[in-house]
Design an enzyme around this catalytic site. Structure first.
Site, PDB file in Angstrom:
ATOM      1  N   SER A 178       0.850  -1.191   0.000  1.00 46.74           N
ATOM      2  CA  SER A 178       0.000   0.000   0.000  1.00 46.74           C
ATOM      3  C   SER A 178       0.884   1.238   0.000  1.00 46.74           C
ATOM      4  O   SER A 178       2.065   1.159  -0.345  1.00 46.74           O
ATOM      5  CB  SER A 178      -0.929  -0.021   1.221  1.00 46.74           C
ATOM      6  OG  SER A 178      -1.928   0.966   1.105  1.00 46.74           O
ATOM      7  N   ASN A 179       0.332   2.387   0.344  1.00 46.71           N
ATOM      8  CA  ASN A 179       1.132   3.617   0.426  1.00 46.71           C
ATOM      9  C   ASN A 179       0.575   4.500   1.524  1.00 46.71           C
ATOM     10  O   ASN A 179      -0.432   4.170   2.153  1.00 46.71           O
ATOM     11  CB  ASN A 179       1.162   4.334  -0.934  1.00 46.71           C
ATOM     12  CG  ASN A 179      -0.224   4.711  -1.384  1.00 46.71           C
ATOM     13  OD1 ASN A 179      -0.877   5.535  -0.770  1.00 46.71           O
ATOM     14  ND2 ASN A 179      -0.693   4.087  -2.452  1.00 46.71           N
ATOM     15  N   ALA A 180       1.231   5.660   1.738  1.00 46.68           N
ATOM     16  CA  ALA A 180       0.938   6.488   2.917  1.00 46.68           C
ATOM     17  C   ALA A 180      -0.185   7.504   2.707  1.00 46.68           C
ATOM     18  O   ALA A 180      -0.393   8.380   3.542  1.00 46.68           O
ATOM     19  CB  ALA A 180       2.215   7.217   3.339  1.00 46.68           C
ATOM     20  N   SER A 181      -0.940   7.374   1.631  1.00 45.43           N
ATOM     21  CA  SER A 181      -2.016   8.350   1.394  1.00 45.43           C
ATOM     22  C   SER A 181      -3.035   8.291   2.539  1.00 45.43           C
ATOM     23  O   SER A 181      -3.479   7.218   2.940  1.00 45.43           O
ATOM     24  CB  SER A 181      -2.722   8.011   0.077  1.00 45.43           C
ATOM     25  OG  SER A 181      -3.926   8.728  -0.016  1.00 45.43           O
ATOM     26  N   ALA A 189      -4.520   7.586  -4.391  1.00 46.34           N
ATOM     27  CA  ALA A 189      -3.164   7.095  -4.665  1.00 46.34           C
ATOM     28  C   ALA A 189      -3.285   5.591  -4.910  1.00 46.34           C
ATOM     29  O   ALA A 189      -3.043   4.772  -4.020  1.00 46.34           O
ATOM     30  CB  ALA A 189      -2.256   7.390  -3.479  1.00 46.34           C
TER      31      ALA A 189
END
Ligand code: C5P
Length: 220
Positions: free
Chosen positions: A25-28, A93
């Site tokens: 995943s990502n930090a959005s 994102a």
């Protein structure tokens, strides 16, 4: 101008599962997308917010929220609304890649190294842009660490966006996770409008003001 307009917004990250307990995943945080959704709803727009996993609560009961987890789910949820919306705003994102295979059991740590093969996710903004009608508008976001204007131009063209919101992670308080953001807006005629560091609510208002100008041009 925005009253009664049907607007699709994507927000947050997506999670792409490797096995039942692990994911990419990502930090959005989703904050930018939720702020835009709330401002638009306050202006009387009919908002559909397709959201990846976030910790956010939506403060408006008028907004239709569709919760999704993966990029494939986000695309499927959005496609349902593609034909019926006047405007689409892509703030999510979306993970660029997902594992080729999601293992059905938890992967054991037997070997010293491991390789996960990834495959490209569909691009939701691109899919909307392919079939976008002359009476529809779309806005995208570009988060980059360098060459932001050049990359932004490329993305705007490829995804057939009407304008693109550029932001970098170069200064404190910008982008993922923060309550503030510093943006520039890049338009189809290559003009750029720069804004100072502001709260995401104020940034949402700036983006919406530009959207209203574009709508005026489109329908007059
Ligand atoms: O190419 P890049 O991921 O930087 O493009 C960012 C823009 O495209 C954002 O507006 C984002 O929401 C959208 N996007 C999308 N689906 C993807 C990747 C990006 O809608 N798979």
């Amino acid at each position: 101008m925005l009253r009664g307009k049907r607007i699709l917004i994507t927000a947050g990250p997506t999670k792409e599962f490797i096995d039942p307990v692990r994911f990419i995943s990502n930090a959005s945080s989703g904050k930018m997308g939720y702020a835009i959704a709330e401002e638009l709803s306050n202006k009387g727009a009919d908002v559909i917010l397709v959201s990846g996993p976030t910790n956010l609560k939506c403060n408006s009961s008028q907004i239709k929220i569709v919760q999704v987890t993966t990029a494939l789910e986000m695309l499927q949820a959005c496609q349902h609304y593609f034909d019926s919306v006047d405007i689409a705003i892509f703030t999510a994102a979306v993970a660029d890649y997902r594992p080729m295979i999601m293992e059905s059991s938890k992967i054991k740590k037997n070997d010293e190294t491991m390789t996960i093969q990834l495959t490209k996710n569909p691009d939701i903004a691109y899919e909307f842009g392919k079939g976008k009608r002359a009476d529809q508008l779309s806005i995208g976001f570009a988060l980059e660490t360098d060459n932001i204007v050049e990359y932004g131009k490329g993305k705007m063209q490829k995804k057939n966006l009407d304008f693109i919101v550029l932001n970098t992670t170069n200064e404190n308080g910008e982008g993922f996770g923060f309550d503030t953001n510093k943006i520039s807006l890049l338009f189809r005629d290559n003009s750029i409008e720069h804004f100072p560091l502001k709260s995401k609510k104020e940034v949402a208002s700036d983006i919406i003001a530009s959207l209203e100008e574009q709508l005026q041009q489109l329908f007059t």
